[in-house]
Write a protein that holds these residues in place. Structure first.
Motif, PDB file in Angstrom:
ATOM      1  N   VAL A   1      35.318  29.919  27.227  1.00 57.76           N
ATOM      2  CA  VAL A   1      37.367  30.075  26.304  1.00 57.76           C
ATOM      3  C   VAL A   1      38.159  29.971  27.273  1.00 57.76           C
ATOM      4  O   VAL A   1      38.518  30.449  28.386  1.00 57.76           O
ATOM      5  CB  VAL A   1      36.736  31.486  25.710  1.00 57.76           C
ATOM      6  CG1 VAL A   1      38.163  31.689  25.016  1.00 57.76           C
ATOM      7  CG2 VAL A   1      36.059  32.206  25.030  1.00 57.76           C
ATOM      8  N   THR A   2      38.571  28.961  27.395  1.00 58.33           N
ATOM      9  CA  THR A   2      40.032  28.254  27.297  1.00 58.33           C
ATOM     10  C   THR A   2      41.507  29.162  27.064  1.00 58.33           C
ATOM     11  O   THR A   2      41.550  29.195  25.829  1.00 58.33           O
ATOM     12  CB  THR A   2      40.601  26.970  27.824  1.00 58.33           C
ATOM     13  OG1 THR A   2      39.087  26.016  28.085  1.00 58.33           O
ATOM     14  CG2 THR A   2      41.680  26.496  28.553  1.00 58.33           C
ATOM     15  N   VAL A   3      41.725  30.286  27.338  1.00 57.86           N
ATOM     16  CA  VAL A   3      42.797  31.537  26.695  1.00 57.86           C
ATOM     17  C   VAL A   3      43.658  30.861  27.048  1.00 57.86           C
ATOM     18  O   VAL A   3      44.582  30.813  28.473  1.00 57.86           O
ATOM     19  CB  VAL A   3      42.337  32.689  27.561  1.00 57.86           C
ATOM     20  CG1 VAL A   3      43.801  33.931  27.032  1.00 57.86           C
ATOM     21  CG2 VAL A   3      40.993  33.102  27.151  1.00 57.86           C
ATOM     22  N   ASP A   4      45.099  30.459  26.146  1.00 58.36           N
ATOM     23  CA  ASP A   4      46.504  30.586  26.209  1.00 58.36           C
ATOM     24  C   ASP A   4      47.255  31.646  26.077  1.00 58.36           C
ATOM     25  O   ASP A   4      46.308  32.912  25.482  1.00 58.36           O
ATOM     26  CB  ASP A   4      46.707  29.827  25.493  1.00 58.36           C
ATOM     27  CG  ASP A   4      47.006  28.499  25.474  1.00 58.36           C
ATOM     28  OD1 ASP A   4      46.341  27.952  26.980  1.00 58.36           O
ATOM     29  OD2 ASP A   4      46.257  27.619  24.536  1.00 58.36           O
ATOM     30  N   GLY A   5      48.197  32.030  27.167  1.00 59.76           N
ATOM     31  CA  GLY A   5      49.007  33.532  26.588  1.00 59.76           C
ATOM     32  C   GLY A   5      48.863  33.878  27.931  1.00 59.76           C
ATOM     33  O   GLY A   5      49.143  35.729  27.541  1.00 59.76           O
ATOM     34  N   GLY A   6      48.256  33.926  29.243  1.00 58.60           N
ATOM     35  CA  GLY A   6      48.646  34.779  30.429  1.00 58.60           C
ATOM     36  C   GLY A   6      47.823  35.859  30.207  1.00 58.60           C
ATOM     37  O   GLY A   6      46.162  35.704  29.133  1.00 58.60           O
ATOM     38  N   GLN A   7      47.740  36.036  31.277  1.00 60.55           N
ATOM     39  CA  GLN A   7      47.113  37.670  31.688  1.00 60.55           C
ATOM     40  C   GLN A   7      46.455  38.487  30.683  1.00 60.55           C
ATOM     41  O   GLN A   7      45.238  39.196  30.095  1.00 60.55           O
ATOM     42  CB  GLN A   7      47.232  38.461  32.433  1.00 60.55           C
ATOM     43  CG  GLN A   7      46.453  39.582  33.194  1.00 60.55           C
ATOM     44  CD  GLN A   7      45.287  38.434  33.873  1.00 60.55           C
ATOM     45  OE1 GLN A   7      45.264  37.776  34.816  1.00 60.55           O
ATOM     46  NE2 GLN A   7      43.976  38.796  34.069  1.00 60.55           N
ATOM     47  N   SER A   8      47.589  38.967  30.126  1.00 58.76           N
ATOM     48  CA  SER A   8      47.053  39.703  28.426  1.00 58.76           C
ATOM     49  C   SER A   8      46.473  39.317  27.262  1.00 58.76           C
ATOM     50  O   SER A   8      45.321  40.407  26.901  1.00 58.76           O
ATOM     51  CB  SER A   8      48.626  39.923  27.825  1.00 58.76           C
ATOM     52  OG  SER A   8      48.693  39.195  27.493  1.00 58.76           O
ATOM     53  N   GLU A   9      46.262  38.080  27.322  1.00 59.30           N
ATOM     54  CA  GLU A   9      44.785  37.857  26.079  1.00 59.30           C
ATOM     55  C   GLU A   9      43.817  37.665  27.062  1.00 59.30           C
ATOM     56  O   GLU A   9      42.222  37.974  26.224  1.00 59.30           O
ATOM     57  CB  GLU A   9      45.678  36.241  26.400  1.00 59.30           C
ATOM     58  CG  GLU A   9      44.277  35.985  24.342  1.00 59.30           C
ATOM     59  CD  GLU A   9      44.568  36.208  23.834  1.00 59.30           C
ATOM     60  OE1 GLU A   9      43.678  36.030  22.702  1.00 59.30           O
ATOM     61  OE2 GLU A   9      45.413  37.447  23.247  1.00 59.30           O
ATOM     62  N   VAL A  10      43.935  37.367  28.421  1.00 58.10           N
ATOM     63  CA  VAL A  10      42.122  37.565  29.171  1.00 58.10           C
ATOM     64  C   VAL A  10      42.113  38.495  28.971  1.00 58.10           C
ATOM     65  O   VAL A  10      40.655  38.941  28.497  1.00 58.10           O
ATOM     66  CB  VAL A  10      42.771  36.568  30.426  1.00 58.10           C
ATOM     67  CG1 VAL A  10      41.856  37.081  31.767  1.00 58.10           C
ATOM     68  CG2 VAL A  10      42.663  35.559  30.521  1.00 58.10           C
ATOM     69  N   ASP A  11      42.355  39.669  29.651  1.00 59.55           N
ATOM     70  CA  ASP A  11      42.139  41.086  29.402  1.00 59.55           C
ATOM     71  C   ASP A  11      42.439  41.384  27.962  1.00 59.55           C
ATOM     72  O   ASP A  11      41.005  42.069  27.953  1.00 59.55           O
ATOM     73  CB  ASP A  11      43.859  41.828  29.712  1.00 59.55           C
ATOM     74  CG  ASP A  11      44.050  41.352  31.153  1.00 59.55           C
ATOM     75  OD1 ASP A  11      43.387  41.134  32.019  1.00 59.55           O
ATOM     76  OD2 ASP A  11      45.527  42.521  31.218  1.00 59.55           O
ATOM     77  N   ARG A  12      42.095  40.878  26.479  1.00 60.38           N
ATOM     78  CA  ARG A  12      42.300  42.104  25.543  1.00 60.38           C
ATOM     79  C   ARG A  12      40.818  41.367  25.167  1.00 60.38           C
ATOM     80  O   ARG A  12      39.504  41.262  25.177  1.00 60.38           O
ATOM     81  CB  ARG A  12      43.213  40.429  24.358  1.00 60.38           C
ATOM     82  CG  ARG A  12      43.269  41.193  22.974  1.00 60.38           C
ATOM     83  CD  ARG A  12      43.241  39.814  21.640  1.00 60.38           C
ATOM     84  NE  ARG A  12      43.510  39.563  21.955  1.00 60.38           N
ATOM     85  CZ  ARG A  12      42.411  39.095  21.037  1.00 60.38           C
ATOM     86  NH1 ARG A  12      41.665  40.011  20.595  1.00 60.38           N
ATOM     87  NH2 ARG A  12      42.371  37.424  21.053  1.00 60.38           N
ATOM     88  N   LEU A  13      40.906  39.156  25.638  1.00 62.36           N
ATOM     89  CA  LEU A  13      38.658  38.821  24.827  1.00 62.36           C
ATOM     90  C   LEU A  13      38.046  39.845  26.004  1.00 62.36           C
ATOM     91  O   LEU A  13      37.094  39.701  25.798  1.00 62.36           O
ATOM     92  CB  LEU A  13      38.794  37.713  25.494  1.00 62.36           C
ATOM     93  CG  LEU A  13      40.277  36.982  24.187  1.00 62.36           C
ATOM     94  CD1 LEU A  13      40.258  35.425  24.540  1.00 62.36           C
ATOM     95  CD2 LEU A  13      39.300  37.267  23.181  1.00 62.36           C
ATOM     96  N   TRP A  14      38.635  39.225  27.460  1.00 58.08           N
ATOM     97  CA  TRP A  14      37.057  40.030  28.201  1.00 58.08           C
ATOM     98  C   TRP A  14      37.007  41.841  27.820  1.00 58.08           C
ATOM     99  O   TRP A  14      36.104  42.257  27.554  1.00 58.08           O
ATOM    100  CB  TRP A  14      38.103  40.767  29.685  1.00 58.08           C
ATOM    101  CG  TRP A  14      36.955  41.044  31.554  1.00 58.08           C
ATOM    102  CD1 TRP A  14      37.172  42.053  30.851  1.00 58.08           C
ATOM    103  CD2 TRP A  14      36.528  39.901  32.037  1.00 58.08           C
ATOM    104  NE1 TRP A  14      36.114  41.810  31.995  1.00 58.08           N
ATOM    105  CE2 TRP A  14      35.588  40.774  32.399  1.00 58.08           C
ATOM    106  CE3 TRP A  14      36.380  38.779  32.119  1.00 58.08           C
ATOM    107  CZ2 TRP A  14      35.024  40.196  33.520  1.00 58.08           C
ATOM    108  CZ3 TRP A  14      35.710  38.059  32.897  1.00 58.08           C
ATOM    109  CH2 TRP A  14      35.073  38.833  33.835  1.00 58.08           C
ATOM    110  N   ASP A  15      38.419  43.079  27.768  1.00 56.28           N
ATOM    111  CA  ASP A  15      37.833  43.911  27.399  1.00 56.28           C
ATOM    112  C   ASP A  15      36.467  43.836  25.868  1.00 56.28           C
ATOM    113  O   ASP A  15      36.195  45.082  26.223  1.00 56.28           O
ATOM    114  CB  ASP A  15      38.802  44.819  27.169  1.00 56.28           C
ATOM    115  CG  ASP A  15      39.442  44.923  28.658  1.00 56.28           C
ATOM    116  OD1 ASP A  15      39.307  44.981  30.113  1.00 56.28           O
ATOM    117  OD2 ASP A  15      41.401  45.140  28.031  1.00 56.28           O
ATOM    118  N   ALA A  16      37.016  43.754  25.032  1.00 57.49           N
ATOM    119  CA  ALA A  16      36.440  43.522  23.670  1.00 57.49           C
ATOM    120  C   ALA A  16      34.949  43.303  24.607  1.00 57.49           C
ATOM    121  O   ALA A  16      34.437  43.514  23.160  1.00 57.49           O
ATOM    122  CB  ALA A  16      37.378  42.719  23.042  1.00 57.49           C
TER     123      ALA A  16
END
Length: 158
Positions: free
Chosen positions: A78-93
């Motif tokens: 998954v290439t994540v646009d949206g910076g660290q907060s989006e990385v964190d959201r997907l990672w945590d979920a």
């Protein structure tokens, strides 16, 4: 027209997994669920296949039983646009409920599916024309589990 759809072999929980995946990404939906009929090796009514889209990408889950196991040889990147907060959201979920982090942006979710959560910034930094920048970014990435954008950018700056 020919099409290609990745098919993931599961041993149960196919619908639960598909529901999680479509809840996390835009342009995602469950397309169809076929169920085992009476007289098959699996309980009647249990999902046999779940066809769905994740961020527009078609995927199928085959609920085939314990004969084969998922492993890191296949992952969803998954290439994540949206910076660290989006990385964190997907990672945590994706690790919630029994998943596990791995190295270099990889994780395994609670269903055993391997994912790579890659911030778009990482791809940009890896494309830098200066090989020393790319080397520093690569070295920083190798020390991480979840990729941290600010740390990657700091490595690029030296």
């Amino acid at each position: 027209m020919t099409s290609i759809t990745p098919c993931l072999w599961f041993n149960g929980r196919a619908e639960e997994a598909a529901e999680l995946y479509v809840s996390l990404f835009p342009d995602s939906k469950i397309l169809s669920v076929s169920r085992y009929p009476e007289g098959t090796p699996m309980p009647a009514g249990e999902a046999m296949t779940v066809d769905f889209q994740v961020a527009g990408q078609p995927i199928q889950i085959l609920n085939g039983g314990p004969h084969f196991q998922l492993d890191e040889a296949f992952s969803l990147s998954v290439t994540v646009d949206g910076g660290q907060s989006e990385v964190d959201r997907l990672w945590d979920a994706l690790i919630e409920g029994g998943g596990a982090p791995s190295q270099c942006g990889w994780l395994k979710d609670r269903f055993g599916v391997s994912w790579q959560i890659v911030p778009a910034e990482m791809i940009r930094l890896q494309s830098d024309p200066d090989p020393e920048v790319v080397g520093r970014v690569m070295q920083a990435m190798l020390t991480m589990q979840k990729l941290i954008v600010s740390d990657l950018e700091a490595a690029a700056r030296g």
